[in-house]
Design an enzyme around this catalytic site. Structure first.
Site, short mmCIF file in Angstrom:
data_model
loop_
_atom_site.label_atom_id
_atom_site.label_comp_id
_atom_site.label_asym_id
_atom_site.label_seq_id
_atom_site.Cartn_x
_atom_site.Cartn_y
_atom_site.Cartn_z
N HIS A 120 -20.74 10.55 -37.10
CA HIS A 120 -19.88 10.84 -35.95
C HIS A 120 -20.10 12.24 -35.39
O HIS A 120 -19.42 12.66 -34.46
CB HIS A 120 -18.41 10.66 -36.37
N LYS A 122 -21.65 15.51 -33.35
CA LYS A 122 -22.27 15.78 -32.05
C LYS A 122 -22.79 17.21 -32.09
O LYS A 122 -22.03 18.17 -31.93
CB LYS A 122 -21.28 15.63 -30.89
N ASP A 127 -34.49 25.46 -29.95
CA ASP A 127 -35.36 26.60 -30.29
C ASP A 127 -34.77 27.50 -31.37
O ASP A 127 -35.18 28.65 -31.54
CB ASP A 127 -35.66 27.44 -29.05
N HIS A 305 -9.74 12.90 -25.78
CA HIS A 305 -10.77 12.67 -26.79
C HIS A 305 -11.08 13.95 -27.56
O HIS A 305 -11.96 13.97 -28.42
CB HIS A 305 -12.05 12.14 -26.11
N LYS A 307 -10.94 17.38 -30.01
CA LYS A 307 -10.66 17.67 -31.42
C LYS A 307 -10.72 19.20 -31.58
O LYS A 307 -11.70 19.75 -32.11
CB LYS A 307 -11.70 17.03 -32.35
N ASP A 312 -2.37 31.26 -34.52
CA ASP A 312 -2.10 32.67 -34.21
C ASP A 312 -3.05 33.18 -33.13
O ASP A 312 -3.26 32.49 -32.13
CB ASP A 312 -2.14 33.51 -35.49
#
Length: 421
Positions: A120, A122, A127, A305, A307, A312
Protein backbone atom coordinates in the site's frame (compact mmCIF):
# COMPACT_ATOMS: atom_id res chain seq x y z
CA UNK A 1 3.39 6.60 34.04
CA UNK A 2 2.96 4.22 31.09
CA UNK A 3 6.07 3.01 29.31
CA UNK A 4 6.33 1.55 25.80
CA UNK A 5 7.54 -2.02 25.53
CA UNK A 6 10.29 -0.90 23.17
CA UNK A 7 11.26 2.38 21.49
CA UNK A 8 9.84 2.94 17.98
CA UNK A 9 12.19 2.11 15.14
CA UNK A 10 13.83 4.81 13.06
CA UNK A 11 16.46 7.51 13.46
CA UNK A 12 16.12 11.24 13.12
CA UNK A 13 18.01 12.63 10.13
CA UNK A 14 18.69 16.36 10.20
CA UNK A 15 18.91 18.89 7.40
CA UNK A 16 15.90 18.20 5.17
CA UNK A 17 13.60 20.43 3.17
CA UNK A 18 10.08 18.96 3.30
CA UNK A 19 7.08 20.51 1.58
CA UNK A 20 3.43 19.53 1.83
CA UNK A 21 1.61 18.80 -1.44
CA UNK A 22 -2.20 18.78 -1.47
CA UNK A 23 -4.19 16.72 -3.96
CA UNK A 24 -3.22 15.76 -7.48
CA UNK A 25 -3.11 19.40 -8.61
CA UNK A 26 0.04 19.98 -6.53
CA UNK A 27 1.44 16.45 -6.48
CA UNK A 28 1.35 15.22 -10.09
CA UNK A 29 3.08 18.23 -11.73
CA UNK A 30 5.96 18.04 -9.25
CA UNK A 31 6.47 14.28 -9.70
CA UNK A 32 6.24 14.45 -13.48
CA UNK A 33 8.61 17.42 -13.63
CA UNK A 34 11.21 15.64 -11.50
CA UNK A 35 10.96 12.49 -13.63
CA UNK A 36 11.39 14.64 -16.74
CA UNK A 37 14.64 16.01 -15.26
CA UNK A 38 15.97 12.64 -14.02
CA UNK A 39 19.41 11.68 -15.27
CA UNK A 40 20.23 8.41 -13.45
CA UNK A 41 17.41 6.59 -11.65
CA UNK A 42 13.66 6.64 -10.97
CA UNK A 43 12.10 4.28 -8.41
CA UNK A 44 8.32 4.40 -8.00
CA UNK A 45 6.02 2.36 -5.76
CA UNK A 46 2.24 2.72 -5.78
CA UNK A 47 -0.82 0.78 -4.74
CA UNK A 48 -2.92 2.06 -7.65
CA UNK A 49 -1.91 2.88 -11.20
CA UNK A 50 -4.83 3.27 -13.59
CA UNK A 51 -4.68 3.73 -17.33
CA UNK A 52 -6.55 7.04 -17.24
CA UNK A 53 -5.29 10.53 -18.04
CA UNK A 54 -3.02 10.59 -14.97
CA UNK A 55 -1.70 7.10 -15.62
CA UNK A 56 -1.04 7.97 -19.25
CA UNK A 57 0.93 11.09 -18.23
CA UNK A 58 3.01 9.01 -15.83
CA UNK A 59 3.51 6.38 -18.54
CA UNK A 60 4.80 9.01 -20.96
CA UNK A 61 7.19 10.45 -18.36
CA UNK A 62 8.60 7.02 -17.46
CA UNK A 63 9.03 5.95 -21.08
CA UNK A 64 10.81 9.20 -21.95
CA UNK A 65 13.14 8.81 -18.96
CA UNK A 66 14.00 5.21 -19.80
CA UNK A 67 14.67 6.05 -23.46
CA UNK A 68 17.25 8.63 -22.48
CA UNK A 69 19.10 6.08 -20.36
CA UNK A 70 17.57 6.54 -16.91
CA UNK A 71 17.20 3.32 -14.89
CA UNK A 72 13.45 3.06 -14.09
CA UNK A 73 11.84 0.59 -11.68
CA UNK A 74 8.10 0.70 -11.00
CA UNK A 75 6.35 -1.47 -8.39
CA UNK A 76 2.56 -1.77 -8.44
CA UNK A 77 0.23 -3.83 -6.30
CA UNK A 78 -1.43 -6.74 -8.12
CA UNK A 79 -4.76 -6.11 -6.40
CA UNK A 80 -4.78 -2.32 -6.58
CA UNK A 81 -3.67 -1.95 -10.23
CA UNK A 82 -5.66 -4.55 -12.15
CA UNK A 83 -6.51 -2.98 -15.51
CA UNK A 84 -3.27 -2.15 -17.32
CA UNK A 85 -3.49 -3.06 -20.98
CA UNK A 86 -0.93 -5.15 -22.82
CA UNK A 87 -0.08 -2.12 -24.94
CA UNK A 88 0.58 -0.05 -21.79
CA UNK A 89 2.96 -2.69 -20.39
CA UNK A 90 4.60 -3.44 -23.74
CA UNK A 91 5.55 0.19 -24.33
CA UNK A 92 7.11 0.41 -20.88
CA UNK A 93 9.05 -2.83 -21.41
CA UNK A 94 10.30 -1.80 -24.85
CA UNK A 95 11.61 1.47 -23.42
CA UNK A 96 13.47 -0.40 -20.69
CA UNK A 97 11.16 0.31 -17.72
CA UNK A 98 11.09 -2.61 -15.27
CA UNK A 99 7.56 -3.06 -13.89
CA UNK A 100 7.30 -5.26 -10.80
CA UNK A 101 3.95 -6.58 -9.58
CA UNK A 102 3.47 -7.33 -5.87
CA UNK A 103 1.66 -10.65 -5.35
CA UNK A 104 -0.28 -10.39 -8.61
CA UNK A 105 -2.64 -13.34 -8.33
CA UNK A 106 -4.08 -16.23 -6.31
CA UNK A 107 -1.81 -18.94 -4.91
CA UNK A 108 -2.96 -22.48 -5.81
CA UNK A 109 -2.80 -24.88 -2.86
CA UNK A 110 -1.76 -21.95 -0.67
CA UNK A 111 -4.96 -19.88 -0.56
CA UNK A 112 -4.69 -16.36 0.77
CA UNK A 113 -7.42 -13.70 0.58
CA UNK A 114 -6.28 -11.29 -2.13
CA UNK A 115 -7.40 -8.20 -0.23
CA UNK A 116 -5.10 -8.87 2.74
CA UNK A 117 -1.44 -7.93 3.22
CA UNK A 118 -1.20 -5.61 0.21
CA UNK A 119 1.65 -3.31 -0.86
CA UNK A 120 0.00 0.00 0.00
CA UNK A 121 3.06 2.31 -0.06
CA UNK A 122 3.32 5.38 -2.31
CA UNK A 123 6.97 6.37 -2.78
CA UNK A 124 9.00 8.00 -5.55
CA UNK A 125 12.79 8.48 -5.47
CA UNK A 126 14.51 10.38 -8.29
CA UNK A 127 18.29 10.39 -8.80
CA UNK A 128 18.76 9.79 -5.07
CA UNK A 129 18.21 13.51 -4.42
CA UNK A 130 14.43 14.00 -4.38
CA UNK A 131 11.73 11.79 -2.87
CA UNK A 132 7.95 11.85 -2.56
CA UNK A 133 5.98 9.98 0.12
CA UNK A 134 2.26 10.16 0.83
CA UNK A 135 -1.17 8.77 0.16
CA UNK A 136 -1.79 9.86 -3.44
CA UNK A 137 -2.20 7.16 -6.08
CA UNK A 138 -1.83 7.58 -9.86
CA UNK A 139 -5.46 7.96 -10.87
CA UNK A 140 -7.57 10.87 -12.01
CA UNK A 141 -9.90 10.65 -9.00
CA UNK A 142 -7.18 12.59 -7.13
CA UNK A 143 -7.97 15.64 -9.31
CA UNK A 144 -10.79 17.99 -8.40
CA UNK A 145 -12.19 18.00 -11.93
CA UNK A 146 -13.16 14.37 -11.30
CA UNK A 147 -16.18 15.84 -9.52
CA UNK A 148 -17.88 15.18 -6.16
CA UNK A 149 -16.08 11.82 -5.82
CA UNK A 150 -12.58 13.35 -6.17
CA UNK A 151 -10.36 12.51 -3.21
CA UNK A 152 -8.81 14.93 -0.71
CA UNK A 153 -5.25 13.79 -0.08
CA UNK A 154 -1.65 14.76 0.79
CA UNK A 155 1.98 13.91 0.11
CA UNK A 156 5.38 15.44 0.83
CA UNK A 157 8.33 16.34 -1.40
CA UNK A 158 11.67 15.74 0.32
CA UNK A 159 15.18 16.99 -0.41
CA UNK A 160 18.18 16.39 1.82
CA UNK A 161 19.90 13.49 3.62
CA UNK A 162 16.66 11.58 4.31
CA UNK A 163 16.35 10.83 0.58
CA UNK A 164 19.33 8.47 0.78
CA UNK A 165 17.56 6.44 3.49
CA UNK A 166 14.40 6.24 1.39
CA UNK A 167 16.40 5.15 -1.66
CA UNK A 168 18.15 2.44 0.35
CA UNK A 169 14.78 1.19 1.59
CA UNK A 170 13.40 1.01 -1.97
CA UNK A 171 16.48 -0.88 -3.20
CA UNK A 172 16.10 -3.32 -0.31
CA UNK A 173 12.40 -3.84 -1.05
CA UNK A 174 13.16 -4.64 -4.68
CA UNK A 175 15.88 -7.10 -3.71
CA UNK A 176 13.68 -8.72 -1.06
CA UNK A 177 10.80 -9.21 -3.47
CA UNK A 178 13.14 -10.69 -6.08
CA UNK A 179 14.57 -13.19 -3.59
CA UNK A 180 11.15 -14.63 -2.84
CA UNK A 181 10.09 -15.32 -6.40
CA UNK A 182 9.18 -18.97 -6.60
CA UNK A 183 9.89 -20.82 -9.79
CA UNK A 184 10.65 -17.58 -11.59
CA UNK A 185 13.72 -16.78 -13.61
CA UNK A 186 15.91 -14.36 -11.69
CA UNK A 187 15.79 -11.43 -14.06
CA UNK A 188 16.37 -8.45 -11.79
CA UNK A 189 19.80 -7.18 -10.84
CA UNK A 190 21.45 -8.46 -7.66
CA UNK A 191 22.31 -6.34 -4.65
CA UNK A 192 25.88 -5.91 -5.91
CA UNK A 193 24.52 -4.23 -9.02
CA UNK A 194 22.41 -1.69 -7.14
CA UNK A 195 23.38 1.91 -7.60
CA UNK A 196 24.59 2.98 -4.18
CA UNK A 197 22.86 6.01 -2.66
CA UNK A 198 25.12 8.97 -1.92
CA UNK A 199 26.42 8.70 1.63
CA UNK A 200 26.51 12.41 2.44
CA UNK A 201 23.74 14.38 0.76
CA UNK A 202 24.07 18.06 1.62
CA UNK A 203 21.63 19.67 4.02
CA UNK A 204 18.71 21.25 2.20
CA UNK A 205 16.68 22.66 5.08
CA UNK A 206 16.03 22.62 8.79
CA UNK A 207 13.70 19.64 9.20
CA UNK A 208 14.62 16.48 11.10
CA UNK A 209 12.74 13.48 9.73
CA UNK A 210 12.69 9.72 9.36
CA UNK A 211 11.08 7.13 7.13
CA UNK A 212 8.93 4.74 9.19
CA UNK A 213 7.53 1.62 7.58
CA UNK A 214 5.15 -1.16 8.50
CA UNK A 215 5.71 -4.75 7.39
CA UNK A 216 4.72 -8.19 8.62
CA UNK A 217 8.09 -9.22 10.04
CA UNK A 218 10.40 -6.70 11.69
CA UNK A 219 8.27 -3.53 11.76
CA UNK A 220 4.78 -4.73 12.57
CA UNK A 221 3.66 -1.69 14.59
CA UNK A 222 6.32 1.00 14.11
CA UNK A 223 3.95 3.55 12.55
CA UNK A 224 1.38 3.06 15.30
CA UNK A 225 4.10 3.41 17.95
CA UNK A 226 5.16 6.79 16.55
CA UNK A 227 1.54 7.95 16.63
CA UNK A 228 1.10 6.82 20.21
CA UNK A 229 4.35 8.40 21.37
CA UNK A 230 3.41 11.75 19.77
CA UNK A 231 -0.08 11.66 21.30
CA UNK A 232 1.32 10.75 24.72
CA UNK A 233 3.84 13.60 24.56
CA UNK A 234 1.42 16.27 23.31
CA UNK A 235 0.63 19.17 25.61
CA UNK A 236 -1.33 21.64 23.45
CA UNK A 237 -2.89 20.21 20.29
CA UNK A 238 -3.29 17.09 18.18
CA UNK A 239 -4.84 17.07 14.73
CA UNK A 240 -5.32 13.79 12.86
CA UNK A 241 -6.86 13.66 9.38
CA UNK A 242 -7.36 10.05 8.38
CA UNK A 243 -9.59 8.49 5.78
CA UNK A 244 -10.19 5.08 7.34
CA UNK A 245 -10.31 5.47 11.11
CA UNK A 246 -10.72 2.38 13.25
CA UNK A 247 -7.52 2.18 15.31
CA UNK A 248 -6.57 -0.30 17.96
CA UNK A 249 -7.48 0.18 21.59
CA UNK A 250 -4.02 1.42 22.60
CA UNK A 251 -4.18 4.37 20.20
CA UNK A 252 -7.79 5.14 21.20
CA UNK A 253 -6.72 5.05 24.85
CA UNK A 254 -3.94 7.59 24.21
CA UNK A 255 -6.33 9.94 22.36
CA UNK A 256 -8.82 9.87 25.22
CA UNK A 257 -6.10 10.39 27.83
CA UNK A 258 -4.71 13.36 25.89
CA UNK A 259 -8.13 15.04 25.68
CA UNK A 260 -8.77 14.47 29.39
CA UNK A 261 -5.50 16.16 30.35
CA UNK A 262 -6.50 19.27 28.38
CA UNK A 263 -4.95 18.72 24.93
CA UNK A 264 -7.09 20.02 22.05
CA UNK A 265 -7.58 16.74 20.16
CA UNK A 266 -9.22 17.10 16.74
CA UNK A 267 -10.02 14.23 14.37
CA UNK A 268 -10.88 14.96 10.72
CA UNK A 269 -12.71 11.92 9.35
CA UNK A 270 -14.83 11.06 6.34
CA UNK A 271 -18.24 12.65 6.11
CA UNK A 272 -18.73 11.72 2.45
CA UNK A 273 -17.03 8.30 2.40
CA UNK A 274 -16.02 6.45 -0.73
CA UNK A 275 -17.15 3.27 1.06
CA UNK A 276 -20.19 3.48 3.36
CA UNK A 277 -18.82 0.87 5.76
CA UNK A 278 -15.92 3.21 6.56
CA UNK A 279 -18.16 5.85 8.13
CA UNK A 280 -20.37 3.25 9.79
CA UNK A 281 -17.43 1.56 11.50
CA UNK A 282 -15.74 4.81 12.55
CA UNK A 283 -18.94 6.38 13.89
CA UNK A 284 -19.36 3.48 16.32
CA UNK A 285 -16.34 4.86 18.17
CA UNK A 286 -17.66 8.43 18.32
CA UNK A 287 -19.37 8.19 21.75
CA UNK A 288 -16.23 6.83 23.45
CA UNK A 289 -14.12 9.65 21.99
CA UNK A 290 -16.57 12.54 22.38
CA UNK A 291 -17.24 11.74 26.04
CA UNK A 292 -13.51 12.05 26.72
CA UNK A 293 -13.39 15.50 25.07
CA UNK A 294 -12.04 14.54 21.65
CA UNK A 295 -13.45 16.79 18.91
CA UNK A 296 -14.57 15.08 15.69
CA UNK A 297 -14.94 16.87 12.36
CA UNK A 298 -16.45 15.14 9.33
CA UNK A 299 -15.07 16.36 6.02
CA UNK A 300 -18.16 16.72 3.83
CA UNK A 301 -16.90 18.30 0.61
CA UNK A 302 -15.50 15.14 -1.03
CA UNK A 303 -14.20 11.73 0.08
CA UNK A 304 -11.23 12.19 2.42
CA UNK A 305 -8.25 10.00 1.49
CA UNK A 306 -5.53 11.73 3.53
CA UNK A 307 -3.30 10.15 6.18
CA UNK A 308 -1.68 13.08 8.02
CA UNK A 309 -1.29 14.20 11.63
CA UNK A 310 0.42 16.81 13.77
CA UNK A 311 1.09 17.28 17.46
CA UNK A 312 1.93 20.51 19.28
CA UNK A 313 4.19 22.79 17.21
CA UNK A 314 6.92 20.47 15.88
CA UNK A 315 5.80 16.88 15.23
CA UNK A 316 3.96 15.78 12.08
CA UNK A 317 3.54 12.75 9.86
CA UNK A 318 2.40 12.20 6.26
CA UNK A 319 2.19 8.86 4.53
CA UNK A 320 0.18 5.94 3.22
CA UNK A 321 -0.98 4.41 6.52
CA UNK A 322 -4.60 4.67 7.51
CA UNK A 323 -5.57 4.10 11.13
CA UNK A 324 -7.56 0.94 10.51
CA UNK A 325 -6.98 -2.83 10.76
CA UNK A 326 -5.66 -3.20 7.20
CA UNK A 327 -2.98 -0.50 7.51
CA UNK A 328 -2.05 -1.09 11.16
CA UNK A 329 -2.01 -4.89 11.11
CA UNK A 330 -1.74 -6.20 7.54
CA UNK A 331 -0.57 -3.91 4.72
CA UNK A 332 2.92 -2.74 3.80
CA UNK A 333 2.97 1.02 4.55
CA UNK A 334 5.37 3.97 4.63
CA UNK A 335 5.12 7.28 6.48
CA UNK A 336 7.53 10.16 6.94
CA UNK A 337 7.68 11.47 10.50
CA UNK A 338 8.82 15.10 10.68
CA UNK A 339 10.11 17.33 13.46
CA UNK A 340 10.02 20.91 12.19
CA UNK A 341 8.10 23.98 13.30
CA UNK A 342 7.76 25.46 9.82
CA UNK A 343 6.31 22.26 8.35
CA UNK A 344 4.01 21.77 11.34
CA UNK A 345 2.74 25.33 10.91
CA UNK A 346 2.10 24.85 7.18
CA UNK A 347 0.24 21.59 7.75
CA UNK A 348 -1.78 23.05 10.61
CA UNK A 349 -2.88 25.97 8.44
CA UNK A 350 -4.25 23.53 5.86
CA UNK A 351 -5.97 21.37 8.49
CA UNK A 352 -7.45 24.41 10.22
CA UNK A 353 -8.80 25.72 6.91
CA UNK A 354 -10.29 22.30 6.19
CA UNK A 355 -12.07 22.20 9.56
CA UNK A 356 -13.38 25.77 9.23
CA UNK A 357 -14.59 25.66 5.63
CA UNK A 358 -15.35 22.06 4.67
CA UNK A 359 -16.18 20.11 7.82
CA UNK A 360 -19.10 19.57 10.16
CA UNK A 361 -18.28 19.14 13.84
CA UNK A 362 -20.02 16.17 15.44
CA UNK A 363 -21.65 16.85 18.81
CA UNK A 364 -22.35 14.21 21.44
CA UNK A 365 -25.95 15.35 21.81
CA UNK A 366 -26.51 14.66 18.10
CA UNK A 367 -25.84 10.96 18.54
CA UNK A 368 -29.40 9.80 19.08
CA UNK A 369 -28.73 6.14 18.31
CA UNK A 370 -27.18 5.44 21.72
CA UNK A 371 -29.72 2.98 23.02
CA UNK A 372 -30.79 -0.49 22.08
CA UNK A 373 -28.95 -1.90 19.06
CA UNK A 374 -26.96 1.31 18.57
CA UNK A 375 -25.50 0.99 22.06
CA UNK A 376 -24.69 -2.68 21.48
CA UNK A 377 -22.95 -1.92 18.16
CA UNK A 378 -20.86 0.80 19.77
CA UNK A 379 -19.88 -1.54 22.62
CA UNK A 380 -18.91 -4.34 20.23
CA UNK A 381 -16.94 -2.00 17.96
CA UNK A 382 -14.97 -0.58 20.86
CA UNK A 383 -14.03 -3.99 22.16
CA UNK A 384 -13.17 -5.24 18.67
CA UNK A 385 -10.42 -2.60 18.63
CA UNK A 386 -8.88 -4.35 21.65
CA UNK A 387 -8.66 -7.68 19.86
CA UNK A 388 -7.98 -7.22 16.16
CA UNK A 389 -4.19 -6.76 16.38
CA UNK A 390 -4.02 -10.22 17.98
CA UNK A 391 -6.41 -11.74 15.46
CA UNK A 392 -4.43 -10.24 12.57
CA UNK A 393 -1.30 -12.01 13.78
CA UNK A 394 -3.10 -15.34 13.37
CA UNK A 395 -3.61 -14.80 9.63
CA UNK A 396 -1.15 -16.56 7.29
CA UNK A 397 2.14 -14.77 6.79
CA UNK A 398 3.85 -14.83 3.43
CA UNK A 399 7.03 -13.63 1.83
CA UNK A 400 6.22 -10.69 -0.46
CA UNK A 401 6.85 -11.60 -4.09
CA UNK A 402 7.60 -9.26 -6.97
CA UNK A 403 7.02 -10.65 -10.44
CA UNK A 404 8.07 -8.95 -13.68
CA UNK A 405 5.11 -7.51 -15.58
CA UNK A 406 5.95 -9.31 -18.83
CA UNK A 407 3.30 -8.11 -21.32
CA UNK A 408 0.59 -10.73 -21.63
CA UNK A 409 1.95 -13.03 -18.93
CA UNK A 410 0.27 -11.28 -16.00
CA UNK A 411 -2.98 -10.26 -17.63
CA UNK A 412 -5.04 -13.13 -16.16
CA UNK A 413 -3.75 -12.38 -12.67
CA UNK A 414 -4.32 -8.65 -13.01
CA UNK A 415 -7.79 -9.24 -14.43
CA UNK A 416 -8.59 -11.43 -11.43
CA UNK A 417 -8.14 -8.34 -9.26
CA UNK A 418 -10.34 -6.16 -11.47
CA UNK A 419 -12.35 -3.54 -9.71
CA UNK A 420 -10.20 -3.05 -6.63
CA UNK A 421 -9.62 0.65 -6.01
Amino acid sequence: MTFMARPPAGRWIEGNDIRILENGEEFFPRVFACIANATREVILETFILFEDKVGVQLHEALVAAARRGVQVDVTIDGWGSPDLSERFLTTLAEAGVRVHVFDPGPRPFGWRPKVLRRMHRKIVVIDGTTAFVGGINYSEDHLQDWGPAAKQDYAVEIRGPLVADIQRFCHSALAEGQRHQRGQRSWWRSRSQLRSPPENLPHAGGAAAMLVVRDNRNHTDDIEQHYRLAIRSARKRIVIANAYFFPGNRLLHELRRAARRGVDVCLILQGQPDMAIVKTAGSMLYPHLLRAGVRIFEYCKRPLHGKVALADEEWATVGSSNLDPLSLALNLEANVVIRDREFNRALHERMDRLMRTSCREVRLEELTDLKGWGLVRSFLAYHFTRRYPTWAAWLPEHAPRLLPAVPGALRPALADAKGRR
